[in-house]
Design an enzyme around this catalytic site. Structure first.
Site, PDB file in Angstrom:
ATOM      1  NE  ARG A 120     -21.965  -1.171 -28.700  1.00  0.00           N
ATOM      2  CZ  ARG A 120     -22.722  -1.135 -27.583  1.00  0.00           C
ATOM      3  NH1 ARG A 120     -22.296  -1.690 -26.458  1.00  0.00           N
ATOM      4  NH2 ARG A 120     -23.894  -0.566 -27.594  1.00  0.00           N
ATOM      5  NE  ARG A 121     -22.767   2.715 -28.295  1.00  0.00           N
ATOM      6  CZ  ARG A 121     -23.076   3.044 -27.062  1.00  0.00           C
ATOM      7  NH1 ARG A 121     -22.148   3.395 -26.216  1.00  0.00           N
ATOM      8  NH2 ARG A 121     -24.327   3.038 -26.658  1.00  0.00           N
TER       9      ARG A 121
ATOM     10  CG  HIS B  97     -28.953  -5.926 -17.193  1.00  0.00           C
ATOM     11  ND1 HIS B  97     -28.527  -6.255 -18.460  1.00  0.00           N
ATOM     12  CD2 HIS B  97     -29.750  -6.939 -16.809  1.00  0.00           C
ATOM     13  CE1 HIS B  97     -29.033  -7.416 -18.820  1.00  0.00           C
ATOM     14  NE2 HIS B  97     -29.777  -7.865 -17.831  1.00  0.00           N
TER      15      HIS B  97
ATOM     16  CG  HIS C  21     -27.057  -9.634 -26.664  1.00  0.00           C
ATOM     17  ND1 HIS C  21     -27.737 -10.743 -26.223  1.00  0.00           N
ATOM     18  CD2 HIS C  21     -27.250  -8.676 -25.712  1.00  0.00           C
ATOM     19  CE1 HIS C  21     -28.311 -10.479 -25.057  1.00  0.00           C
ATOM     20  NE2 HIS C  21     -28.038  -9.223 -24.733  1.00  0.00           N
ATOM     21  CG  PHE C  22     -28.479  -4.355 -28.495  1.00  0.00           C
ATOM     22  CD1 PHE C  22     -29.099  -3.630 -29.477  1.00  0.00           C
ATOM     23  CD2 PHE C  22     -27.205  -3.951 -28.078  1.00  0.00           C
ATOM     24  CE1 PHE C  22     -28.475  -2.549 -30.072  1.00  0.00           C
ATOM     25  CE2 PHE C  22     -26.568  -2.871 -28.671  1.00  0.00           C
ATOM     26  CZ  PHE C  22     -27.210  -2.167 -29.681  1.00  0.00           C
ATOM     27  CG  HIS C  23     -30.099  -5.120 -33.677  1.00  0.00           C
ATOM     28  ND1 HIS C  23     -28.909  -4.566 -33.288  1.00  0.00           N
ATOM     29  CD2 HIS C  23     -30.831  -4.110 -34.209  1.00  0.00           C
ATOM     30  CE1 HIS C  23     -28.908  -3.268 -33.591  1.00  0.00           C
ATOM     31  NE2 HIS C  23     -30.064  -2.969 -34.150  1.00  0.00           N
TER      32      HIS C  23
ATOM     33  CE1 TYR D   6     -33.893  -9.783 -18.480  1.00  0.00           C
ATOM     34  CE2 TYR D   6     -32.707  -8.487 -16.853  1.00  0.00           C
ATOM     35  CZ  TYR D   6     -32.733  -9.507 -17.787  1.00  0.00           C
ATOM     36  OH  TYR D   6     -31.607 -10.247 -18.032  1.00  0.00           O
TER      37      TYR D   6
HETATM   38 FE1  HAS Z   1     -28.428  -8.190 -22.820  1.00  0.00          FE
HETATM   39  C1  HAS Z   1     -25.799  -6.035 -23.388  1.00  0.00           C
HETATM   40  C2  HAS Z   1     -26.422 -10.205 -20.926  1.00  0.00           C
HETATM   41  C3  HAS Z   1     -31.128 -10.241 -22.102  1.00  0.00           C
HETATM   42  C4  HAS Z   1     -30.560  -5.894 -24.261  1.00  0.00           C
HETATM   43  N1  HAS Z   1     -28.196  -6.348 -23.694  1.00  0.00           N
HETATM   44  C5  HAS Z   1     -27.034  -5.636 -23.838  1.00  0.00           C
HETATM   45  C6  HAS Z   1     -27.303  -4.398 -24.505  1.00  0.00           C
HETATM   46  C7  HAS Z   1     -28.664  -4.343 -24.719  1.00  0.00           C
HETATM   47  C8  HAS Z   1     -29.209  -5.576 -24.205  1.00  0.00           C
HETATM   48  C9  HAS Z   1     -29.447  -3.206 -25.365  1.00  0.00           C
HETATM   49  O1  HAS Z   1     -23.727  -9.960 -19.491  1.00  0.00           O
HETATM   50  C10 HAS Z   1     -26.262  -3.364 -24.933  1.00  0.00           C
HETATM   51  C11 HAS Z   1     -26.050  -2.273 -23.908  1.00  0.00           C
HETATM   52  C12 HAS Z   1     -24.997  -1.321 -24.416  1.00  0.00           C
HETATM   53  O2  HAS Z   1     -25.297  -0.533 -25.312  1.00  0.00           O
HETATM   54  O3  HAS Z   1     -23.856  -1.407 -23.958  1.00  0.00           O
HETATM   55  N2  HAS Z   1     -28.696  -9.927 -21.759  1.00  0.00           N
HETATM   56  C13 HAS Z   1     -27.743 -10.604 -21.084  1.00  0.00           C
HETATM   57  C14 HAS Z   1     -28.321 -11.817 -20.499  1.00  0.00           C
HETATM   58  C15 HAS Z   1     -29.648 -11.813 -20.840  1.00  0.00           C
HETATM   59  C16 HAS Z   1     -29.881 -10.620 -21.617  1.00  0.00           C
HETATM   60  C17 HAS Z   1     -27.620 -12.853 -19.693  1.00  0.00           C
HETATM   61  N3  HAS Z   1     -30.437  -8.102 -23.125  1.00  0.00           N
HETATM   62  C18 HAS Z   1     -31.365  -9.036 -22.730  1.00  0.00           C
HETATM   63  C19 HAS Z   1     -32.687  -8.593 -23.079  1.00  0.00           C
HETATM   64  C20 HAS Z   1     -32.536  -7.357 -23.693  1.00  0.00           C
HETATM   65  C21 HAS Z   1     -31.103  -7.070 -23.708  1.00  0.00           C
HETATM   66  C22 HAS Z   1     -33.954  -9.358 -22.779  1.00  0.00           C
HETATM   67  C23 HAS Z   1     -33.541  -6.429 -24.241  1.00  0.00           C
HETATM   68  C24 HAS Z   1     -34.835  -6.621 -24.214  1.00  0.00           C
HETATM   69  N4  HAS Z   1     -26.477  -8.137 -22.281  1.00  0.00           N
HETATM   70  C25 HAS Z   1     -25.874  -9.025 -21.454  1.00  0.00           C
HETATM   71  C26 HAS Z   1     -24.502  -8.553 -21.170  1.00  0.00           C
HETATM   72  C27 HAS Z   1     -24.326  -7.365 -21.858  1.00  0.00           C
HETATM   73  C28 HAS Z   1     -25.584  -7.134 -22.560  1.00  0.00           C
HETATM   74  C29 HAS Z   1     -23.494  -9.195 -20.313  1.00  0.00           C
HETATM   75  C30 HAS Z   1     -23.075  -6.464 -21.859  1.00  0.00           C
HETATM   76  C31 HAS Z   1     -22.155  -6.841 -22.937  1.00  0.00           C
HETATM   77  C32 HAS Z   1     -20.999  -5.863 -23.060  1.00  0.00           C
HETATM   78  O4  HAS Z   1     -19.865  -6.314 -22.927  1.00  0.00           O
HETATM   79  O5  HAS Z   1     -21.210  -4.667 -23.306  1.00  0.00           O
HETATM   80  C33 HAS Z   1     -30.683 -12.850 -20.413  1.00  0.00           C
HETATM   81  O6  HAS Z   1     -31.716 -12.225 -19.708  1.00  0.00           O
HETATM   82  C34 HAS Z   1     -31.215 -13.625 -21.582  1.00  0.00           C
HETATM   83  C35 HAS Z   1     -32.194 -14.698 -21.158  1.00  0.00           C
HETATM   84  C36 HAS Z   1     -32.929 -15.287 -22.331  1.00  0.00           C
HETATM   85  C37 HAS Z   1     -33.174 -16.582 -22.543  1.00  0.00           C
HETATM   86  C38 HAS Z   1     -33.939 -17.036 -23.753  1.00  0.00           C
HETATM   87  C39 HAS Z   1     -35.262 -17.695 -23.392  1.00  0.00           C
HETATM   88  C40 HAS Z   1     -36.045 -18.046 -24.621  1.00  0.00           C
HETATM   89  C41 HAS Z   1     -37.377 -17.904 -24.762  1.00  0.00           C
HETATM   90  C42 HAS Z   1     -38.026 -18.249 -26.077  1.00  0.00           C
HETATM   91  C43 HAS Z   1     -38.309 -19.724 -26.175  1.00  0.00           C
HETATM   92  C44 HAS Z   1     -39.065 -20.077 -27.432  1.00  0.00           C
HETATM   93  C45 HAS Z   1     -38.677 -20.972 -28.328  1.00  0.00           C
HETATM   94  C46 HAS Z   1     -39.397 -21.223 -29.626  1.00  0.00           C
HETATM   95  C47 HAS Z   1     -37.471 -21.794 -28.118  1.00  0.00           C
HETATM   96  C48 HAS Z   1     -32.726 -17.609 -21.611  1.00  0.00           C
HETATM   97  C49 HAS Z   1     -38.235 -17.401 -23.647  1.00  0.00           C
HETATM   98  C50 HAS Z   1     -40.871 -20.943 -29.637  1.00  0.00           C
HETATM   99  C51 HAS Z   1     -41.499 -21.618 -30.811  1.00  0.00           C
HETATM  100  C52 HAS Z   1     -42.831 -21.703 -31.035  1.00  0.00           C
HETATM  101  C53 HAS Z   1     -43.326 -22.581 -32.091  1.00  0.00           C
HETATM  102  C54 HAS Z   1     -43.798 -20.928 -30.257  1.00  0.00           C
END
Ligand code: HAS
Length: 541
Positions: free
Chosen positions: A431-432, A217, A368-370, A221
């Site tokens: 998936r997969r 996990h 999600h991860f794309h 980050y």
């Molecule tokens: Fe995730 C599974 C939960 C973030 C990548 N995640 C994955 C897998 C990958 C991955 C690759 O709780 C699959 C692994 C596998 O093959 O089994 N993930 C989260 C949570 C967050 C999160 C709570 N993941 C990421 C990030 C990744 C990533 C970052 C890659 C870089 N994820 C999970 C969970 C699984 C999971 C479970 C397991 C699921 C399962 O059952 O297998 C958090 O960190 C997300 C926080 C993000 C935010 C968004 C903030 C928004 C921002 C942009 C604001 C800008 C705006 C517009 C609104 C709170 C900073 C701007 C406009 C302008 C005009 C400038």
């Protein structure tokens, strides 16, 4: 120095070379899901799972890691205004990591490592696959060593000064990853490598998965924080504005050290053998690591707004119109952020213990991860390269317009594809899985899977444009005056900063404690249950 610029460029190009192959595999998968199976026509590929393994390892492990190591080394030496403590070590690191990557590439391309990027036992790969990846991880740790030595040398020269923002971000990223990597190092060195070499007869899948996710996990980050470095410290300047709050930015970065570490069980909610209590604790901690990203959404948006207003934008939303939308580097990153907001929302769904039962192992997860690694990270890295490669090479970007079309296409393609994946996932598509060939294909999956294929085709077009522009830029004779590193100034000036926002020790200690608490009891139980060398030593606990 020119030597260090060359080194950064080489790292980045090796990363993008891997992405190129990974993207081609992605297209084949997307088409297969929509019923167009091209795998039999490509003799080099023996199976869908070989392609999927290449896609995962090349895109999320090798592309990201090479780009990050190149960029962080460059960012640190630029920010500290001095060369890395050992430029020789940095070169050794490059050749070492390249050798590691080639070993892994060979195993994957010869169909001897079709174990998917999670390397789950009991699927077994050729030893070179594990050894190659282990070498790449060692390379990241050598970068950490070099950054720490550079920091100490800088500190001796400038006692009492606050760490400049770029090296600060680089150090936080690498310290967090250094701590996080322990799990995967133990998994590979003590279990998977000896097992693949035939030195030990068997491994415990639950134990190795647990070690994997202890690193697996936080690694997200490790991919994300370099993109955050760009959003916080560079993008505001590209927008014509300033960093809205330096203390908030530093706090968000530092929070990632303790909070990203003890959350891996959210990938194992459905694994038997881990108690529900520990899974629930990790679920709560996962909501904790959501917080620094929410702080980021606020601070980065406020910073970009200062740019829009400085360019004459007025009213509640008028500043958005005046942002530099003609600049592919700015636009790519802004679009990456928009989709990341959706990636964050789907992350919350995954993290919710009960909702996870609905989406785990379905196409919702790739959906999600794309959005996260596939857009927030990959699109940001591409967009950054539109100023970084000209800066490193002294060659003008071949076409800004092509760059602009490319980033917009990536955004549109990913919107289609991730929407299709999430939709099909909620309807139960696994998936997969080689869905096109599955006997249980549901009629309700038809439309979402078509969206996946359409999205994949648009993304491939975007990738072709990207590589066209990259190659043309590298081959171009059009020299440019030094393209500057767009470093943003803090809005409030360099006033007083609490000491804890310029120190790493308290965050490292709290991170180590949280890992001990979050993983200690489960790991001790799993290790003592096994016939391992460690078992007799751990039994008293
Ligand atoms: Fe995730 C599974 C939960 C973030 C990548 N995640 C994955 C897998 C990958 C991955 C690759 O709780 C699959 C692994 C596998 O093959 O089994 N993930 C989260 C949570 C967050 C999160 C709570 N993941 C990421 C990030 C990744 C990533 C970052 C890659 C870089 N994820 C999970 C969970 C699984 C999971 C479970 C397991 C699921 C399962 O059952 O297998 C958090 O960190 C997300 C926080 C993000 C935010 C968004 C903030 C928004 C921002 C942009 C604001 C800008 C705006 C517009 C609104 C709170 C900073 C701007 C406009 C302008 C005009 C400038």
């Amino acid at each position: 120095s020119p030597g260090e610029k060359k080194l950064a460029l080489l790292f980045i190009l090796v990363g993008f070379a891997h992405l190129l192959i990974g993207v081609v595999m992605g297209l084949l998968q997307g088409l297969e899901h929509a019923g167009l199976d091209l795998f039999p026509f490509i003799p080099a590929l023996k199976s869908y799972y070989q392609a999927l393994s290449i896609h995962g390892v090349f895109n999320v492990l090798l592309f990201t890691t090479f780009f990050i190591v190149g960029f962080l080394g460059f960012a640190a030496s630029h920010g500290f205004e001095r060369p890395l403590a050992s430029v020789k070590l940095a070169w050794v690191n490059f050749w070492l990591m390249l050798a590691g990557a080639l070993l892994t590439d060979w195993a994957l391309l010869t169909n001897q490592a079709s174990v998917l990027f999670t390397s789950y036992a009991p699927m077994k790969a050729h030893p070179t696959y594990y050894i190659g990846l282990a070498i790449v991880v060692v390379g990241t740790l050598l970068l950490l060593l070099n950054l720490v030595l550079t920091y100490l040398a800088w500190r001796r020269e400038r006692p009492g000064e606050r760490i400049p923002l770029l090296p600060f971000g680089a150090l936080v990223t690498m310290i967090m990853w250094g701590m996080a990597s322990v799990g995967v190092v133990v998994e590979f060195v003590f279990f998977l490598i000896p097992w693949s070499l035939g030195w030990i007869a068997e491994v415990d899948p639950l134990l190795t998965r647990t070690f994997f996710w202890e690193s697996g996990h936080p690694i997200v980050y490790f991919w994300l924080l370099p993109a955050y470095m760009s959003w916080y410290f560079l993008l505001p300047r590209q927008a014509g504005g300033k960093l809205f709050s330096e203390p908030l930015a530093r706090l968000a970065f530092l929070l990632f050290i303790p909070l990203s570490l003890p959350v891996g069980f959210h990938h194992q909610f459905l694994d038997p053998g881990v108690s529900q209590g520990w899974k629930a604790i990790h679920a709560v901690l996962t909501f904790g690591v959501f917080i620094p990203s929410m702080m980021t959404a606020f601070t980065v948006l406020a910073s970009v707004e200062t740019g829009g207003r400085a360019r004459g934008g007025q009213g509640l939303f008028g500043w958005i119109r005046t942002l530099p939308w003609g600049d592919p580097s700015f636009t790519g990153q802004a679009l990456a952020m928009v989709l990341f907001a959706l990636g964050g929302a789907s992350g919350l769904i995954n993290a919710s213990y009960t909702l996870n039962l609905e989406v785990h192992n379905t196409l919702f997860i790739p959906g999600h991860f794309h959005l996260t690694v596939g857009t927030a990270v990959a699109l940001t890295f591409m967009a950054m390269s539109y100023w970084l490669i000209p800066h490193l090479t002294g060659r003008d970007l071949w076409s800004r317009r092509l760059g602009l079309v490319q980033v917009v296409l990536w955004f549109v393609g990913m919107t289609f594809m991730s929407r299709g994946m999430s939709w099909a996932g909620i309807l139960g598509a696994p998936r997969r899985t080689m869905l096109g060939a599955s006997p249980y294909l549901q009629p309700t999956w038809d439309v979402p899977l078509q969206l996946v294929a359409i999205g994949g085709a648009i993304l491939t077009t975007s990738a072709v444009l990207y590589y066209w522009n990259l190659v043309a830029t590298l081959a171009s004779r059009r020299r440019t005056a030094d393209v500057e590193v767009p470093l943003a100034e803090p809005l409030e000036g360099r006033g007083l900063l609490p000491r804890y926002l310029d120190r790493f020790a308290p965050w490292v200690v709290s991170g180590a404690l949280l890992v001990l608490i979050g993983y200690g009891p489960t790991l001790v139980r799993l290790l003592t249950n096994m016939q391992t060398v460690a078992a007799p030593l751990l039994r008293p606990f």
